[in-house]
Design a protein around this motif. Structure first.
Motif, PDB file in Angstrom:
ATOM      1  N   TYR A 285      -7.022 -14.193 -11.518  1.00  0.00           N
ATOM      2  CA  TYR A 285      -8.165 -13.588 -10.828  1.00  0.00           C
ATOM      3  C   TYR A 285      -7.832 -13.293  -9.366  1.00  0.00           C
ATOM      4  CZ  TYR A 285     -12.795 -12.553  -9.134  1.00  0.00           C
ATOM      5  OH  TYR A 285     -13.865 -11.910  -8.554  1.00  0.00           O
ATOM      6  N   VAL A 286      -7.282 -14.284  -8.666  1.00  0.00           N
ATOM      7  CA  VAL A 286      -6.942 -14.092  -7.250  1.00  0.00           C
ATOM      8  C   VAL A 286      -5.872 -13.009  -7.109  1.00  0.00           C
ATOM      9  CG1 VAL A 286      -5.952 -15.189  -5.196  1.00  0.00           C
ATOM     10  CG2 VAL A 286      -7.604 -16.439  -6.594  1.00  0.00           C
ATOM     11  N   THR A 287      -4.927 -12.969  -8.040  1.00  0.00           N
ATOM     12  CA  THR A 287      -3.863 -11.955  -7.982  1.00  0.00           C
ATOM     13  C   THR A 287      -4.434 -10.554  -8.143  1.00  0.00           C
ATOM     14  OG1 THR A 287      -2.250 -13.530  -8.881  1.00  0.00           O
ATOM     15  CG2 THR A 287      -1.675 -11.198  -8.992  1.00  0.00           C
TER      16      THR A 287
ATOM     17  N   VAL B  43      -4.072  -7.534  -5.421  1.00  0.00           N
ATOM     18  CA  VAL B  43      -3.590  -6.177  -5.701  1.00  0.00           C
ATOM     19  C   VAL B  43      -4.601  -5.156  -5.188  1.00  0.00           C
ATOM     20  CG1 VAL B  43      -3.038  -4.519  -7.532  1.00  0.00           C
ATOM     21  CG2 VAL B  43      -2.193  -6.868  -7.684  1.00  0.00           C
ATOM     22  N   ASN B  44      -5.876  -5.475  -5.381  1.00  0.00           N
ATOM     23  CA  ASN B  44      -6.945  -4.596  -4.896  1.00  0.00           C
ATOM     24  C   ASN B  44      -6.874  -4.455  -3.379  1.00  0.00           C
ATOM     25  OD1 ASN B  44      -9.290  -3.123  -6.031  1.00  0.00           O
ATOM     26  ND2 ASN B  44     -10.414  -4.355  -4.546  1.00  0.00           N
ATOM     27  N   MET B  45      -6.599  -5.576  -2.682  1.00  0.00           N
ATOM     28  CA  MET B  45      -6.476  -5.525  -1.222  1.00  0.00           C
ATOM     29  C   MET B  45      -5.279  -4.668  -0.811  1.00  0.00           C
ATOM     30  SD  MET B  45      -6.000  -8.558   1.649  1.00  0.00           S
ATOM     31  CE  MET B  45      -4.243  -8.824   1.337  1.00  0.00           C
ATOM     32  N   LEU B  46      -4.178  -4.819  -1.506  1.00  0.00           N
ATOM     33  CA  LEU B  46      -2.988  -4.035  -1.177  1.00  0.00           C
ATOM     34  C   LEU B  46      -3.266  -2.536  -1.291  1.00  0.00           C
ATOM     35  CD1 LEU B  46      -0.120  -6.055  -2.934  1.00  0.00           C
ATOM     36  CD2 LEU B  46      -0.747  -6.063  -0.510  1.00  0.00           C
ATOM     37  N   LEU B  47      -4.017  -2.150  -2.321  1.00  0.00           N
ATOM     38  CA  LEU B  47      -4.387  -0.742  -2.483  1.00  0.00           C
ATOM     39  C   LEU B  47      -5.296  -0.288  -1.342  1.00  0.00           C
ATOM     40  CD1 LEU B  47      -5.047  -0.725  -6.341  1.00  0.00           C
ATOM     41  CD2 LEU B  47      -3.116   0.328  -5.151  1.00  0.00           C
TER      42      LEU B  47
END
Length: 260
Positions: free
Chosen positions: A110-112, A116-120
């Motif tokens: 879930y945290v990962t 990934v969403n933050m990186l985008l």
């Protein structure tokens, strides 16, 4: 014992990847704009906060929208990891009851997916910075992956605690929304750390996200290297939180099936 557990979790890495992909694909399934909400959500929040703090309340900070944006995206990742991560075991309770796998897989995946969403979303940050004419120091930007890793570890530690405790105390999932909101106002996301009143600065020194947000802002808004002390404090607090989180999770996960 802990090393064996790490090896076991690593053996289930394909399961983690599968859960991350499923979460990313299913997040906006059925919506008209679909995956574009990954970029629109932070932009819409940015618009609201900017209007409130630069127009209505007049924060008086140059290029306030950038000052806020470079801190808001990391905060969204952290807060979502806590509030959403709290229910990740409950959301997969059928799987927990029926098959064996290291239960840590669920908060990790879930945290990962949130990471990934933050990186985008950082793609949008860099585009906005370039469009605004901000120059970034290469040596400072090279510190960015380190700060991101520290925040990831920090979020993981908290998510493990919250997800495990929520299995026993279901109300925590709802209380967390209020806690995280209060936490946001005690973190220099919408204002600078220097603006905090003297009498509450001791709270900021205990707040791990204070160091993380300050480091992000140093790199992206001020265009300078974050202070070594800031990075060290953030890293130490992040590692300590992961150890504590994993310890709590390890002991509480033994009775997950009975509680579910």
């Amino acid at each position: 014992m802990m090393l064996e557990r790490v090896r076991e979790i690593y053996a289930y890495r394909e399961m983690i990847c599968s859960l991350v992909k499923r979460d990313l694909k299913g997040r906006y399934k059925g919506s008209v704009l679909g995956f574009l909400w990954t970029f629109l959500n932070p932009l819409l929040q940015l618009a609201v906060y900017t209007m409130v703090f630069s127009t209505i309340m007049r924060a008086g900070i140059e290029d306030y929208y950038l000052f806020l944006f470079v801190a808001l995206i990391p905060w969204i990742f952290f807060s979502t990891s806590l509030t959403g991560g709290a229910g990740c075991i409950l959301a997969q309770q059928d799987m927990v009851k029926k098959i064996y796998f290291p239960r840590e897989v669920l908060p990790i995946s879930y945290v990962t997916s949130q990471f990934v969403n933050m990186l985008l979303s950082f793609i949008v940050i860099f585009l906005v910075l370039i469009f605004a004419g901000y120059s970034l120091r290469i040596d400072a930007v090279l510190c960015l992956p380190l700060i991101m890793a520290v925040e990831y570890v920090l979020a993981m530690g908290f998510a493990m605690i919250m997800s495990a405790v929520t299995v026993y105390i279901r109300d925590l999932e709802y209380i967390l929304g209020i806690i995280v909101l209060a936490w946001q106002f005690l973190t220099p996301v919408m204002y600078s750390a220097e603006q905090a009143p003297e009498q509450v600065k001791w709270i900021f020194s205990l707040n791990p996200m204070n160091y993380v947000i300050v480091a992000y802002r140093d790199i992206l808004y001020y265009g300078k290297m974050p202070e070594l002390e800031t990075i060290l404090f953030a890293a130490l607090l992040g590692l300590a939180m992961l150890v504590v989180g994993w310890y709590v999770f390890w002991h509480l996960q033994k009775r997950f099936v009975e509680e579910l």
